[in-house]
Enzyme design. Sequence first.
Site, mmCIF file in Angstrom:
data_model
loop_
_atom_site.group_PDB
_atom_site.id
_atom_site.type_symbol
_atom_site.label_atom_id
_atom_site.label_comp_id
_atom_site.label_asym_id
_atom_site.label_seq_id
_atom_site.Cartn_x
_atom_site.Cartn_y
_atom_site.Cartn_z
ATOM 1 N N LYS A 114 0.819 -1.098 0.029
ATOM 2 C CA LYS A 114 -0.043 0.117 0.109
ATOM 3 C C LYS A 114 0.795 1.282 0.016
ATOM 4 O O LYS A 114 0.582 2.453 -0.685
ATOM 5 C CB LYS A 114 -0.866 -0.096 1.141
ATOM 6 C CG LYS A 114 -2.237 -0.940 1.043
ATOM 7 C CD LYS A 114 -3.397 -0.796 1.847
ATOM 8 C CE LYS A 114 -4.494 -1.451 1.362
ATOM 9 N NZ LYS A 114 -5.885 -1.515 2.131
ATOM 10 N N LYS A 206 -5.126 -9.455 -6.501
ATOM 11 C CA LYS A 206 -6.364 -9.478 -5.659
ATOM 12 C C LYS A 206 -7.398 -8.395 -5.988
ATOM 13 O O LYS A 206 -7.097 -7.301 -6.216
ATOM 14 C CB LYS A 206 -6.062 -9.189 -4.180
ATOM 15 C CG LYS A 206 -6.766 -9.482 -2.986
ATOM 16 C CD LYS A 206 -6.376 -8.865 -1.875
ATOM 17 C CE LYS A 206 -6.551 -7.687 -1.508
ATOM 18 N NZ LYS A 206 -7.296 -7.367 -0.455
ATOM 19 N N LYS A 209 -11.145 -3.160 -3.560
ATOM 20 C CA LYS A 209 -12.158 -1.992 -3.599
ATOM 21 C C LYS A 209 -11.176 -0.671 -4.297
ATOM 22 O O LYS A 209 -11.950 -0.150 -5.018
ATOM 23 C CB LYS A 209 -12.368 -1.504 -2.200
ATOM 24 C CG LYS A 209 -13.303 -2.473 -1.395
ATOM 25 C CD LYS A 209 -13.655 -1.706 -0.353
ATOM 26 C CE LYS A 209 -13.941 -2.758 0.764
ATOM 27 N NZ LYS A 209 -12.881 -2.746 1.927
HETATM 28 N N1 AQP Z 1 -9.933 -10.560 -2.783
HETATM 29 C C1 AQP Z 1 -10.295 -11.116 -1.879
HETATM 30 N N2 AQP Z 1 -10.592 -12.258 -1.822
HETATM 31 C C2 AQP Z 1 -10.807 -12.731 -0.538
HETATM 32 N N3 AQP Z 1 -11.124 -12.101 0.633
HETATM 33 C C3 AQP Z 1 -10.690 -10.761 0.487
HETATM 34 N N4 AQP Z 1 -10.959 -9.804 1.286
HETATM 35 C C4 AQP Z 1 -10.687 -8.716 0.763
HETATM 36 N N5 AQP Z 1 -10.485 -8.812 -0.425
HETATM 37 C C5 AQP Z 1 -10.424 -10.145 -0.672
HETATM 38 C C6 AQP Z 1 -11.358 -9.815 2.696
HETATM 39 O O1 AQP Z 1 -12.461 -9.336 2.916
HETATM 40 C C7 AQP Z 1 -12.426 -8.721 4.440
HETATM 41 C C8 AQP Z 1 -12.484 -7.414 4.374
HETATM 42 O O2 AQP Z 1 -11.447 -6.666 3.936
HETATM 43 P P1 AQP Z 1 -11.352 -5.013 4.154
HETATM 44 O O3 AQP Z 1 -12.470 -4.274 3.482
HETATM 45 O O4 AQP Z 1 -11.247 -4.837 5.613
HETATM 46 O O5 AQP Z 1 -9.828 -4.811 3.672
HETATM 47 P P2 AQP Z 1 -8.818 -5.165 2.483
HETATM 48 O O6 AQP Z 1 -8.444 -6.501 2.615
HETATM 49 O O7 AQP Z 1 -7.942 -4.168 2.216
HETATM 50 O O8 AQP Z 1 -9.869 -5.113 1.167
HETATM 51 P P3 AQP Z 1 -9.736 -4.672 -0.380
HETATM 52 O O9 AQP Z 1 -11.161 -4.867 -0.977
HETATM 53 O O10 AQP Z 1 -8.514 -4.814 -0.897
HETATM 54 O O11 AQP Z 1 -9.751 -3.035 0.055
HETATM 55 P P4 AQP Z 1 -8.924 -1.838 -0.106
HETATM 56 O O12 AQP Z 1 -8.705 -1.855 -1.768
HETATM 57 O O13 AQP Z 1 -9.406 -0.756 0.180
HETATM 58 O O14 AQP Z 1 -7.378 -2.164 0.413
HETATM 59 C C9 AQP Z 1 -10.862 -9.153 5.200
HETATM 60 O O15 AQP Z 1 -11.127 -10.319 5.850
HETATM 61 C C10 AQP Z 1 -10.309 -9.354 3.709
HETATM 62 O O16 AQP Z 1 -9.414 -10.523 3.878
#
Ligand code: AQP
Length: 344
Positions: A114, A206, A209
């Site tokens: 990040k 991955k 969002k």
């Molecule tokens: N691609 C994924 N596959 C499986 N699990 C996922 N999670 C996130 N992306 C995937 C799981 O969703 C939960 C909540 O995630 P989060 O929103 O708290 O944070 P994150 O992992 O940082 O999600 P994003 O979508 O990747 O957000 P951004 O882009 O803002 O960083 C967690 O249990 C995570 O493992």
Amino acid sequence: MALKQRVFSGVQPTGNLHLGNYLGAITKFVALQESYDCIYCVVDMHAITVWQEPHELSHATREVTAAFLACGIDPKKHIVFNQSQVAEHAELAWVFNCVARLGWLNRMTQFKEKAGKDRENVSVGLYAYPNLMAADILVYRATHVPVGEDQKQHLELSRDIAQKFNIDYAASINNHGYGETFFPLPEPIIQGPATRVMSLRDGSKKMSKSDASDQSRINLTDDADAIALKIRRAKTDPHALPSEEKGLETRPEAENLVGIYAALNDTTKAQVLSEFGGGQFSTFKSALVDLAVAKLGPIGGEMKRLVQDPVYIDSILADGSQRAQAIAAETMKAVKDIVGFVRR
Ligand code: AQP
């Protein structure tokens, strides 16, 4: 204080919830309600580790709450709330800032990804994020944490923090009558065929969002046409689907779609391949569109209905926060005794 089997997990209100969040985390949250006391949190304090427009943050907090409810989380039997309403998260995080070691945080791959090349310019919060995550879990002395694969390393850090606290303060824990160890070592729950859902545009990234391309993910609020278009356009390769899982090893995009199908249908990749192996991608993609629309359509519809009623959503969060705080306050009292803080 007796340790109860308790589940905690959180989701950041940082934008559109997607299929990865749903399959990797929220479907697990729903299933675990049967056998545990569960606490599910919209982690808005984590969200501001990167800049969030204030009005968008409030909207996204209500939208994640709506997703929890629309997916089937029961806010009466369990607890649904947003992190910033329970100050004990931040309070315990400070204690953990003093327990965790710099070297531990320096190893966190999510921070490296990040922060990228602009390390000097990211917030201190982004760096200390895993300590707050440990506090989120341990302020409820939770024993199990359902997460996607990407959070495994942070969970390991939470266990290291719990263990170091238990060891550093062992004598004080004992002297105050809190038993031999105070914090449980929380177990990650990372299971099933879709623990890491990948981008629809690039099988090595991955689903996220924050990906600039909306075509890379299926949002929980996408309508049937958008879901169909995204799946039809999803990157694949020119070969037919293999009949066995081994044949997916060097085909990340194919593996991703098969995993998504398996998770949505509550089956295994092997079973999906026994049905579709040898066939063309177009046939498989059509079946995946039908399945995804059938599963996600009602959730998206219910989310849209719920976000129209912010008063109701806010009442759920207020009630959940109050019940969460009652548990968190007990933990903090004990932590203060153990650390040696004089309290009222
Ligand atoms: N691609 C994924 N596959 C499986 N699990 C996922 N999670 C996130 N992306 C995937 C799981 O969703 C939960 C909540 O995630 P989060 O929103 O708290 O944070 P994150 O992992 O940082 O999600 P994003 O979508 O990747 O957000 P951004 O882009 O803002 O960083 C967690 O249990 C995570 O493992």
